[in-house]
Design an enzyme around this catalytic site. Structure first.
Site, mmCIF file in Angstrom:
data_model
loop_
_atom_site.group_PDB
_atom_site.id
_atom_site.type_symbol
_atom_site.label_atom_id
_atom_site.label_comp_id
_atom_site.label_asym_id
_atom_site.label_seq_id
_atom_site.Cartn_x
_atom_site.Cartn_y
_atom_site.Cartn_z
ATOM 1 N N ALA A 14 1.236 -1.326 -0.531
ATOM 2 C CA ALA A 14 0.187 0.320 -0.013
ATOM 3 C C ALA A 14 0.321 1.458 0.082
ATOM 4 O O ALA A 14 0.256 2.742 -0.545
ATOM 5 C CB ALA A 14 -1.308 -0.076 1.401
ATOM 6 N N THR A 17 6.360 1.784 3.602
ATOM 7 C CA THR A 17 7.374 2.762 3.950
ATOM 8 C C THR A 17 7.594 3.661 3.237
ATOM 9 O O THR A 17 8.500 4.260 3.783
ATOM 10 C CB THR A 17 7.775 0.939 2.788
ATOM 11 O OG1 THR A 17 8.051 0.138 3.691
ATOM 12 C CG2 THR A 17 9.458 1.725 3.068
ATOM 13 N N PHE A 18 6.615 3.806 2.077
ATOM 14 C CA PHE A 18 6.774 5.691 1.802
ATOM 15 C C PHE A 18 6.967 6.268 2.499
ATOM 16 O O PHE A 18 7.215 7.517 2.672
ATOM 17 C CB PHE A 18 6.542 5.452 -0.025
ATOM 18 C CG PHE A 18 6.310 6.400 -0.991
ATOM 19 C CD1 PHE A 18 7.743 7.181 -1.124
ATOM 20 C CD2 PHE A 18 5.041 7.077 -1.193
ATOM 21 C CE1 PHE A 18 8.388 8.585 -1.940
ATOM 22 C CE2 PHE A 18 5.352 8.412 -2.129
ATOM 23 C CZ PHE A 18 6.747 8.832 -2.190
ATOM 24 N N LYS A 40 10.724 -1.193 13.292
ATOM 25 C CA LYS A 40 9.473 -1.718 12.061
ATOM 26 C C LYS A 40 10.002 -3.082 12.616
ATOM 27 O O LYS A 40 10.507 -4.153 12.719
ATOM 28 C CB LYS A 40 9.909 -2.477 10.551
ATOM 29 C CG LYS A 40 9.806 -3.545 9.895
ATOM 30 C CD LYS A 40 9.171 -2.839 9.237
ATOM 31 C CE LYS A 40 8.124 -3.969 8.280
ATOM 32 N NZ LYS A 40 7.745 -3.861 7.540
ATOM 33 N N ASP A 48 12.744 -3.001 4.590
ATOM 34 C CA ASP A 48 12.164 -2.077 5.671
ATOM 35 C C ASP A 48 13.597 -1.819 6.216
ATOM 36 O O ASP A 48 13.968 -0.754 6.343
ATOM 37 C CB ASP A 48 11.417 -1.848 6.023
ATOM 38 C CG ASP A 48 10.007 -2.018 5.428
ATOM 39 O OD1 ASP A 48 10.814 -1.606 3.845
ATOM 40 O OD2 ASP A 48 8.790 -2.564 5.366
ATOM 41 N N GLU A 109 6.521 1.606 11.396
ATOM 42 C CA GLU A 109 5.863 0.778 10.707
ATOM 43 C C GLU A 109 5.348 -0.298 10.870
ATOM 44 O O GLU A 109 6.232 -1.529 11.307
ATOM 45 C CB GLU A 109 6.788 0.710 9.350
ATOM 46 C CG GLU A 109 5.754 -0.117 7.778
ATOM 47 C CD GLU A 109 7.520 -0.322 6.703
ATOM 48 O OE1 GLU A 109 6.540 -1.234 6.070
ATOM 49 O OE2 GLU A 109 8.067 0.088 6.658
ATOM 50 N N CYS A 170 0.138 7.385 -5.024
ATOM 51 C CA CYS A 170 0.011 6.741 -5.566
ATOM 52 C C CYS A 170 1.242 6.223 -5.945
ATOM 53 O O CYS A 170 1.871 6.148 -5.867
ATOM 54 C CB CYS A 170 0.402 7.763 -6.588
ATOM 55 S SG CYS A 170 -1.228 9.231 -6.863
ATOM 56 N N PRO A 201 2.020 11.591 -3.892
ATOM 57 C CA PRO A 201 2.734 11.224 -5.119
ATOM 58 C C PRO A 201 3.701 10.107 -5.550
ATOM 59 O O PRO A 201 4.203 10.158 -4.749
ATOM 60 C CB PRO A 201 3.016 12.419 -6.287
ATOM 61 C CG PRO A 201 3.663 13.442 -5.030
ATOM 62 C CD PRO A 201 3.111 12.334 -3.603
#
Length: 226
Positions: A14, A17-18, A40, A48, A109, A170, A201
């Site tokens: 999903a 991590t970003f 994590k 990660d 996370e 995204c 984005p």
């Protein structure tokens, strides 16, 4: 744990991590005088933990970042069984408390999504609820996302998770019209009564700290900063 934020998602891939790297990059750039920690708690396979230590100068050991580390990229109960190990949640909890006490802001996370199993009895949602972790839900911008959000928020409420907000992500390049069609914030908020804090984005260079921090500046930090 008022200075701790759990990042989870609707499912694997999903964008947890970003979002974690976005938040960490923003925090390091705009709040350099305060200390940041990243966890994590359970990791299966390489990924990660290695990324976080490569991107950020963390005053913590890899074992503090990930107290439970398994080789196989599988659900923890299965990965642990392959190594004849158990899921020691006491170790995770103790490590979490130590980092939380030493840091002004701690990003945690989760593995997988809210419904992902941690043990044979507990999911990520169960642990988030029991440990009272303020939580952000990452939702990928794609067809079917609205149904996933509704189901995950229902699970969060059942487990009494302190769900603070939703962040859209995204996972591929998207036009504004596509985002509005696939994940309309107003409709998501209408169904869930949870605020949408922004949309991440697609970045071709997801390890560029300057760009990550810039992306983070567009999120609702009044809620994220707790």
């Amino acid at each position: 744990m008022s200075n701790t934020l759990l990042i989870t998602g609707t499912d694997t891939g999903a964008g947890k991590t970003f979002l974690t790297t976005v938040l960490a990059a923003y925090w390091r750039k705009y709040r350099p005088q305060s200390s940041l920690g990243i966890m994590k708690p359970i990791q299966s396979g390489v990924g990660d933990r290695e990324l976080y230590h490569a991107l950020f100068t963390l005053d913590q050991s890899p074992d503090e970042t990930t107290p439970l580390y398994f080789k196989a990229p599988l659900a923890p109960p299965i990965a642990a069984a392959k190594e004849n190990r158990t899921i020691d949640l006491a170790l995770v909890w103790q490590t979490l408390l130590k980092l939380q006490q030493r840091r002004d802001f701690l990003l945690v996370e989760s593995l997988g999504g809210l419904g992902s199993p941690i043990t044979h009895e507990l999911t990520v949602a169960d642990l988030a609820g029991e440990w009272r972790l303020p939580t952000i839900l990452v939702v990928p911008v794609r067809l079917g996302a609205i149904a996933q959000v509704v189901a995950n928020v229902a699970l969060a409420r059942q487990a009494k998770v302190n769900l603070r907000g939703i962040v859209l992500n995204c996972t591929q390049p998207r036009f504004d019209e596509e985002i509005a069609d696939l994940t309309p914030p107003e409709l998501i908020q209408s169904f869930t009564h949870i605020p949408v804090l922004g949309c991440l984005p697609y970045l071709e260079e997801p390890t560029n700290l300057t760009k990550l921090a810039q992306v983070g500046s567009n999120l609702d930090w009044e809620i994220l900063s707790l």
